[in-house]
Motif scaffolding. Sequence first.
Motif, PDB file in Angstrom:
ATOM      1  N   UNK A 128       0.896  -1.204  -0.055  1.00 59.40           N
ATOM      2  CA  UNK A 128      -0.056   0.170  -0.021  1.00 59.40           C
ATOM      3  C   UNK A 128       1.265   1.239  -0.003  1.00 59.40           C
ATOM      4  N   UNK A 129       1.653   1.350   1.069  1.00 58.44           N
ATOM      5  CA  UNK A 129       2.580   2.524   0.908  1.00 58.44           C
ATOM      6  C   UNK A 129       3.580   2.862  -0.349  1.00 58.44           C
ATOM      7  N   UNK A 130       3.717   1.662  -1.032  1.00 54.96           N
ATOM      8  CA  UNK A 130       4.598   1.625  -2.282  1.00 54.96           C
ATOM      9  C   UNK A 130       3.582   2.145  -3.646  1.00 54.96           C
ATOM     10  N   UNK A 131       2.299   2.220  -3.411  1.00 59.27           N
ATOM     11  CA  UNK A 131       1.620   2.538  -4.557  1.00 59.27           C
ATOM     12  C   UNK A 131       1.970   3.980  -4.963  1.00 59.27           C
ATOM     13  N   UNK A 132       1.596   4.283  -6.408  1.00 63.72           N
ATOM     14  CA  UNK A 132       2.087   5.492  -6.784  1.00 63.72           C
ATOM     15  C   UNK A 132       1.183   6.493  -6.104  1.00 63.72           C
ATOM     16  N   UNK A 133       2.034   7.593  -5.761  1.00 65.55           N
ATOM     17  CA  UNK A 133       1.598   9.034  -5.175  1.00 65.55           C
ATOM     18  C   UNK A 133       0.880   8.624  -3.932  1.00 65.55           C
ATOM     19  N   UNK A 134       1.330   7.807  -3.047  1.00 64.42           N
ATOM     20  CA  UNK A 134       0.745   7.513  -1.547  1.00 64.42           C
ATOM     21  C   UNK A 134       1.411   8.428  -0.794  1.00 64.42           C
ATOM     22  N   UNK A 135       0.652   9.326  -0.007  1.00 67.95           N
ATOM     23  CA  UNK A 135       1.376  10.215   0.922  1.00 67.95           C
ATOM     24  C   UNK A 135       1.367   9.656   2.297  1.00 67.95           C
ATOM     25  N   UNK A 136       0.042   9.048   2.735  1.00 70.50           N
ATOM     26  CA  UNK A 136      -0.208   8.713   4.133  1.00 70.50           C
ATOM     27  C   UNK A 136      -1.177   7.604   4.108  1.00 70.50           C
TER      28      UNK A 136
END
Length: 156
Positions: A128-136
């Motif tokens: 999840x955290x490595x998905x494109x454009x994830x900030x939080x």
Amino acid sequence: MDQLLSSADRDILACLQADPRISMSALAEKTNSSVSPCWRRVKRMEEVGIIDGYGLLLNRKALGLGIDAFVFVKITSHHERDAVEFEHALDAIDQVLSCYILSGEEDYLLRVVATDLDAFANFSRKVLAALPHVREVRSAFVMHTIKESHRLPLPG
């Protein structure tokens, strides 16, 4: 769509929501109809999109998926291409059961399943955290389900 639904249509939909595997003859009997008109009503509701499909509900716990979580995601950019890239990346991830765009603080709400807390933590950090454009990413775990239904209220 409400104008398209007669009381006979609503009766059929109520029966199908309760038992989507019901035979056409049993459905006709339960709705005080004969098989051919009942079949035509079902077919029409499929064609106009009122009936969107038929599905199978599986028991996640019986399949070893002990964790049911809601995950709030904020993304770094709200440019259309970035949002589309994030959303398309979710398509290939089976553990993400659903995704909603939200108003308010968070941008997306995901429903995620995992075998256990360790698997969820690993999934959250590495996928999840490595998905494109994830900030939080923030998670809330389901402790106990009080009500879960896929039946929609029928107008009329």
